[in-house]
Write an enzyme that holds these catalytic residues in place. Structure first.
Site, PDB file in Angstrom:
ATOM      1  N   LYS A  22      78.234  12.214  58.020  1.00 25.62           N
ATOM      2  CA  LYS A  22      77.123  13.035  58.527  1.00 25.62           C
ATOM      3  C   LYS A  22      75.821  12.256  58.498  1.00 25.62           C
ATOM      4  O   LYS A  22      75.100  12.188  59.498  1.00 25.62           O
ATOM      5  CB  LYS A  22      76.967  14.301  57.694  1.00 25.62           C
ATOM      6  CG  LYS A  22      75.624  15.017  57.908  1.00 25.62           C
ATOM      7  CD  LYS A  22      75.425  16.247  57.066  1.00 25.62           C
ATOM      8  CE  LYS A  22      74.744  16.022  55.770  1.00 25.62           C
ATOM      9  NZ  LYS A  22      73.293  15.853  55.791  1.00 25.62           N
ATOM     10  N   ARG A  93      66.676  17.881  58.726  1.00 22.13           N
ATOM     11  CA  ARG A  93      65.716  16.863  58.291  1.00 22.13           C
ATOM     12  C   ARG A  93      65.760  15.641  59.200  1.00 22.13           C
ATOM     13  O   ARG A  93      64.758  15.006  59.464  1.00 22.13           O
ATOM     14  CB  ARG A  93      66.063  16.470  56.849  1.00 22.13           C
ATOM     15  CG  ARG A  93      65.117  15.490  56.234  1.00 22.13           C
ATOM     16  CD  ARG A  93      65.195  15.502  54.728  1.00 22.13           C
ATOM     17  NE  ARG A  93      64.185  14.631  54.182  1.00 22.13           N
ATOM     18  CZ  ARG A  93      62.881  14.930  54.138  1.00 22.13           C
ATOM     19  NH1 ARG A  93      62.458  16.078  54.610  1.00 22.13           N
ATOM     20  NH2 ARG A  93      62.004  14.091  53.638  1.00 22.13           N
ATOM     21  N   ARG A 122      60.451  16.667  48.977  1.00 20.43           N
ATOM     22  CA  ARG A 122      60.889  15.814  50.097  1.00 20.43           C
ATOM     23  C   ARG A 122      59.702  15.324  50.941  1.00 20.43           C
ATOM     24  O   ARG A 122      59.583  15.620  52.120  1.00 20.43           O
ATOM     25  CB  ARG A 122      61.929  16.533  50.951  1.00 20.43           C
ATOM     26  CG  ARG A 122      63.080  17.057  50.088  1.00 20.43           C
ATOM     27  CD  ARG A 122      64.261  17.479  50.853  1.00 20.43           C
ATOM     28  NE  ARG A 122      65.065  16.331  51.263  1.00 20.43           N
ATOM     29  CZ  ARG A 122      66.205  16.462  51.953  1.00 20.43           C
ATOM     30  NH1 ARG A 122      66.615  17.637  52.331  1.00 20.43           N
ATOM     31  NH2 ARG A 122      66.901  15.392  52.300  1.00 20.43           N
ATOM     32  N   PRO A 123      58.800  14.584  50.335  1.00 17.08           N
ATOM     33  CA  PRO A 123      57.652  14.047  51.068  1.00 17.08           C
ATOM     34  C   PRO A 123      58.074  13.002  52.102  1.00 17.08           C
ATOM     35  O   PRO A 123      59.209  12.533  52.088  1.00 17.08           O
ATOM     36  CB  PRO A 123      56.815  13.392  49.969  1.00 17.08           C
ATOM     37  CG  PRO A 123      57.776  13.089  48.889  1.00 17.08           C
ATOM     38  CD  PRO A 123      58.839  14.148  48.943  1.00 17.08           C
ATOM     39  N   ILE A 124      57.154  12.662  52.999  1.00 15.51           N
ATOM     40  CA  ILE A 124      57.459  11.620  54.005  1.00 15.51           C
ATOM     41  C   ILE A 124      56.401  10.507  53.977  1.00 15.51           C
ATOM     42  O   ILE A 124      56.209   9.777  54.957  1.00 15.51           O
ATOM     43  CB  ILE A 124      57.561  12.231  55.423  1.00 15.51           C
ATOM     44  CG1 ILE A 124      56.262  12.932  55.814  1.00 15.51           C
ATOM     45  CG2 ILE A 124      58.749  13.156  55.556  1.00 15.51           C
ATOM     46  CD1 ILE A 124      56.208  13.270  57.303  1.00 15.51           C
ATOM     47  N   ASP A 125      55.732  10.372  52.844  1.00 18.34           N
ATOM     48  CA  ASP A 125      54.662   9.366  52.741  1.00 18.34           C
ATOM     49  C   ASP A 125      55.146   7.939  52.984  1.00 18.34           C
ATOM     50  O   ASP A 125      54.422   7.111  53.557  1.00 18.34           O
ATOM     51  CB  ASP A 125      53.984   9.458  51.371  1.00 18.34           C
ATOM     52  CG  ASP A 125      54.971   9.248  50.232  1.00 18.34           C
ATOM     53  OD1 ASP A 125      55.956  10.023  50.157  1.00 18.34           O
ATOM     54  OD2 ASP A 125      54.812   8.291  49.453  1.00 18.34           O
ATOM     55  N   GLN A 126      56.385   7.630  52.621  1.00 19.12           N
ATOM     56  CA  GLN A 126      56.876   6.263  52.830  1.00 19.12           C
ATOM     57  C   GLN A 126      57.195   6.001  54.302  1.00 19.12           C
ATOM     58  O   GLN A 126      57.020   4.887  54.792  1.00 19.12           O
ATOM     59  CB  GLN A 126      58.121   6.016  51.964  1.00 19.12           C
ATOM     60  CG  GLN A 126      57.859   6.123  50.473  1.00 19.12           C
ATOM     61  CD  GLN A 126      56.819   5.118  49.995  1.00 19.12           C
ATOM     62  OE1 GLN A 126      56.992   3.919  50.154  1.00 19.12           O
ATOM     63  NE2 GLN A 126      55.717   5.623  49.457  1.00 19.12           N
ATOM     64  N   ILE A 327      66.910  11.878  41.448  1.00 17.95           N
ATOM     65  CA  ILE A 327      66.438  11.686  42.824  1.00 17.95           C
ATOM     66  C   ILE A 327      65.634  12.887  43.331  1.00 17.95           C
ATOM     67  O   ILE A 327      64.530  12.728  43.851  1.00 17.95           O
ATOM     68  CB  ILE A 327      67.622  11.407  43.782  1.00 17.95           C
ATOM     69  CG1 ILE A 327      68.490  10.253  43.268  1.00 17.95           C
ATOM     70  CG2 ILE A 327      67.112  11.172  45.203  1.00 17.95           C
ATOM     71  CD1 ILE A 327      67.838   8.899  43.288  1.00 17.95           C
TER      72      ILE A 327
HETATM   73  C1  EPZ Z   1      68.902  11.332  52.666  1.00 21.65           C
HETATM   74  O1  EPZ Z   1      67.780  12.199  52.500  1.00 21.65           O
HETATM   75  C2  EPZ Z   1      70.088  12.246  52.891  1.00 21.65           C
HETATM   76  N1  EPZ Z   1      69.862  13.051  54.089  1.00 21.65           N
HETATM   77  C3  EPZ Z   1      70.275  13.155  51.677  1.00 21.65           C
HETATM   78  O2  EPZ Z   1      71.480  13.873  51.884  1.00 21.65           O
HETATM   79  C4  EPZ Z   1      70.451  12.293  50.432  1.00 21.65           C
HETATM   80  O3  EPZ Z   1      70.511  13.146  49.308  1.00 21.65           O
HETATM   81  C5  EPZ Z   1      69.268  11.330  50.285  1.00 21.65           C
HETATM   82  O4  EPZ Z   1      69.137  10.553  51.488  1.00 21.65           O
HETATM   83  C6  EPZ Z   1      69.454  10.370  49.115  1.00 21.65           C
HETATM   84  O5  EPZ Z   1      70.623   9.628  49.305  1.00 21.65           O
HETATM   85  C7  EPZ Z   1      70.092  12.475  55.285  1.00 21.65           C
HETATM   86  O6  EPZ Z   1      70.459  11.315  55.383  1.00 21.65           O
HETATM   87  C8  EPZ Z   1      69.876  13.365  56.478  1.00 21.65           C
HETATM   88  P1  EPZ Z   1      65.336   9.822  50.487  1.00 21.65           P
HETATM   89  P2  EPZ Z   1      66.294  11.565  52.517  1.00 21.65           P
HETATM   90  O7  EPZ Z   1      64.222   9.574  51.430  1.00 21.65           O
HETATM   91  O8  EPZ Z   1      66.268  10.417  53.465  1.00 21.65           O
HETATM   92  C9  EPZ Z   1      61.542  10.471  47.747  1.00 21.65           C
HETATM   93  C10 EPZ Z   1      72.874  15.707  52.008  1.00 21.65           C
HETATM   94  O9  EPZ Z   1      73.228  16.530  51.144  1.00 21.65           O
HETATM   95  N2  EPZ Z   1      60.761  10.163  48.957  1.00 21.65           N
HETATM   96  O10 EPZ Z   1      66.271   8.708  50.154  1.00 21.65           O
HETATM   97  O11 EPZ Z   1      65.338  12.665  52.700  1.00 21.65           O
HETATM   98  C11 EPZ Z   1      62.277  11.793  47.849  1.00 21.65           C
HETATM   99  O12 EPZ Z   1      61.441  12.866  47.472  1.00 21.65           O
HETATM  100  C12 EPZ Z   1      71.427  15.300  52.070  1.00 21.65           C
HETATM  101  O13 EPZ Z   1      73.630  15.161  52.848  1.00 21.65           O
HETATM  102  C13 EPZ Z   1      59.387   9.993  48.836  1.00 21.65           C
HETATM  103  O14 EPZ Z   1      58.825  10.118  47.746  1.00 21.65           O
HETATM  104  O15 EPZ Z   1      66.197  11.033  51.026  1.00 21.65           O
HETATM  105  C14 EPZ Z   1      63.405  11.595  46.876  1.00 21.65           C
HETATM  106  O16 EPZ Z   1      62.937  11.824  45.569  1.00 21.65           O
HETATM  107  C15 EPZ Z   1      70.550  16.006  51.058  1.00 21.65           C
HETATM  108  N3  EPZ Z   1      58.670   9.689  49.949  1.00 21.65           N
HETATM  109  C16 EPZ Z   1      63.747  10.103  47.020  1.00 21.65           C
HETATM  110  O17 EPZ Z   1      62.595   9.506  47.619  1.00 21.65           O
HETATM  111  C17 EPZ Z   1      59.260   9.541  51.182  1.00 21.65           C
HETATM  112  O18 EPZ Z   1      58.558   9.251  52.161  1.00 21.65           O
HETATM  113  C18 EPZ Z   1      64.954   9.822  47.903  1.00 21.65           C
HETATM  114  O19 EPZ Z   1      64.739  10.447  49.152  1.00 21.65           O
HETATM  115  C19 EPZ Z   1      60.661   9.716  51.285  1.00 21.65           C
HETATM  116  C20 EPZ Z   1      61.388  10.022  50.155  1.00 21.65           C
END
Ligand code: EPZ
Length: 418
Positions: A22, A93, A122-126, A327
């Protein structure tokens, strides 16, 4: 309201085939925007997120044809904009990948602020940091994220947080930037590699995917290509846990064992037998499992997406288990539902302490997000009596034909369309 009903206590036995990943598919489908040509994507999972993304691309002017239940042909030649600023895009997302793809191809894009599982802020700052480093301006107004750039110029980008989504989004935007981009402290999940392979097949020049330093040399143009999505290691891990939890004996086909090393190691620690045979794993379990501790980490650590399903297994293992979720800060919403089924769990901040009980009892429960739903499926398979799960749309977002697959393994499970 559709529901899933499970009459628990049955051992899972037999063979299950894992579908395409997925979290790779929901990045690869938006990435086709960059091609400006025809792509054929194979081994797609039959889940609502894939269908929703196909509809979004159609609305954006792409031609999307379902070749068969697992194959999608996407021709983005005729697309001239990437403004997914309407409700449908809020459902998942992964819509935010249209920002990176739209920026890469059209130098601008607009997407409604992403939805997705409520497992934390779930911020998007990065993502924003990466787009701005490449020369784009980003604005968030009225719940819409807009990105625009006169020119996209390669840059060195250090990720303050290891982020799967941001790593992929920056990769998408950088494919046709002028010059070289380096992403440091990049995420290393298998689907980062899968997306990079797809982009390179389209003519991009990306090296280092799967390590924490990814180098992208910008190219002039990309073209359509064909790609087969990798197997879903989270779906596979969920079935491994379900087999272990029911004391079953299950062969799980179409996996990449390397991607499952963390879950395999933890199940073996509990006393589950895991036998590897090429692209299959055999799970042989007893009901006499030892409780353990898990801590979610970025890949190759224990995946956060299997924390909730694993918690269900730990509720009936002998002794005390501990789950630390590093996480996402809001990923324990399944605990209250498990406690309604007789689980003994105490949550303190990011740690859940689980005392093993002799068994769970069936109950009416509700899924709060995708993997919480998976946790409730596993708890229902374990429990004595009938479990009724509501909000199953969460489960259907990410698990391909889950009722049919579990029933084929001997579970007494059915979907009630309400
Ligand atoms: C992806 O989410 C997956 N979703 C999630 O799967 C998965 O849990 C996650 O990666 C971690 O592996 C998809 O691929 C659609 P991250 P994503 O950015 O990209 C922080 C599932 O169940 N962060 O790796 O949103 C964030 O808050 C879903 O299939 C920032 O701080 O995850 C988190 O603590 C749920 N700033 C950590 O990083 C940002 O700009 C990891 O998030 C982005 C993220």
């Amino acid at each position: 309201m559709d529901k899933i009903i499970i009459d628990g206590g049955k051992k899972l036995q037999g063979i299950v085939n894992i579908s395409g990943f997925k979290n790779a598919a929901v990045a690869i489908i938006p990435a086709t925007v960059l091609a400006g040509g025809k792509c054929i994507i194979e081994n797609l999972p039959q889940i609502s997120d894939v269908k929703t993304l196909g509809s979004i691309l159609t609305n954006l002017g792409a031609s999307v044809v379902e070749i068969d239940e697992k194959t999608m042909e996407v021709d983005t030649t005729k697309m001239n904009q990437c403004f997914a600023d309407y409700e449908m895009a809020k459902e998942l997302r992964a819509s935010y990948y249209l920002l990176g793809a739209g920026l890469g191809r059209f130098k601008k894009a607009r997407v409604i602020y992403p939805g997705g599982c409520s497992i934390g802020t779930r911020p998007i700052d990065q993502h924003i940091k990466g787009f701005e480093a490449l020369g784009a301006s980003v604005s968030i107004e009225h719940g819409l994220i807009s990105v625009e750039a006169e020119r996209l110029v390669g840059a060195e980008i250090y990720m303050d947080v290891v982020s799967v989504g941001a790593t992929i989004n920056i990769m998408l935007a950088a494919t046709m930037a002028e010059g070289n981009t380096i992403i440091e402290n990049a995420a290393k999940e298998p689907h980062i590699v899968d997306v990079a392979n797809f982009l390179n097949c389209m003519g991009a020049d990306i090296r280092g995917a799967g390590t924490d330093v990814i180098k992208i040399r910008g190219v002039e143009k990309l073209k359509g290509c064909n790609h087969m999505v990798i197997p879903d290691q989270i779906e596979a891990g969920t079935y491994m846990i379900a087999a272990a939890a029911t004391g079953g004996d299950v062969i799980i086909n179409n996996v990449i064992p390397k991607h499952l090393e963390a879950i395999t190691a933890k199940l073996k620690e509990m006393g589950v037998e895991v036998v590897e045979n090429g692209d299959s794993l055999r799970i042989i379990s007893s009901k006499n499992l030892k409780n353990i501790s898990i801590k979610t980490l970025v890949y190759p650590g224990f995946p956060t997406d299997l924390q909730q399903p694993m918690s269900s297994l730990l509720t009936i293992a002998k002794g005390t288990g501990m789950v630390t979720e590093t996480i996402f800060e809001g990923r324990f919403k399944h605990v209250d539902e498990l406690k309604r089924m007789g689980a003994d769990i105490k949550v303190e901040g990011r740690v859940a302490v689980i005392q093993g009980v002799s068994n769970l009892m069936g109950a009416k429960v509700a899924a709060s997000d995708l993997r919480a739903g998976a946790a409730l499926l596993i708890a229902g398979l374990i429990a004595e009596g009938e479990t009724e799960i509501e909000n199953i749309h969460y489960i259907e977002r990410g698990y391909d034909n889950v009722v049919e697959k579990l029933a084929s393994l001997g579970a007494s499970i059915k979907k009630i369309v309400g």
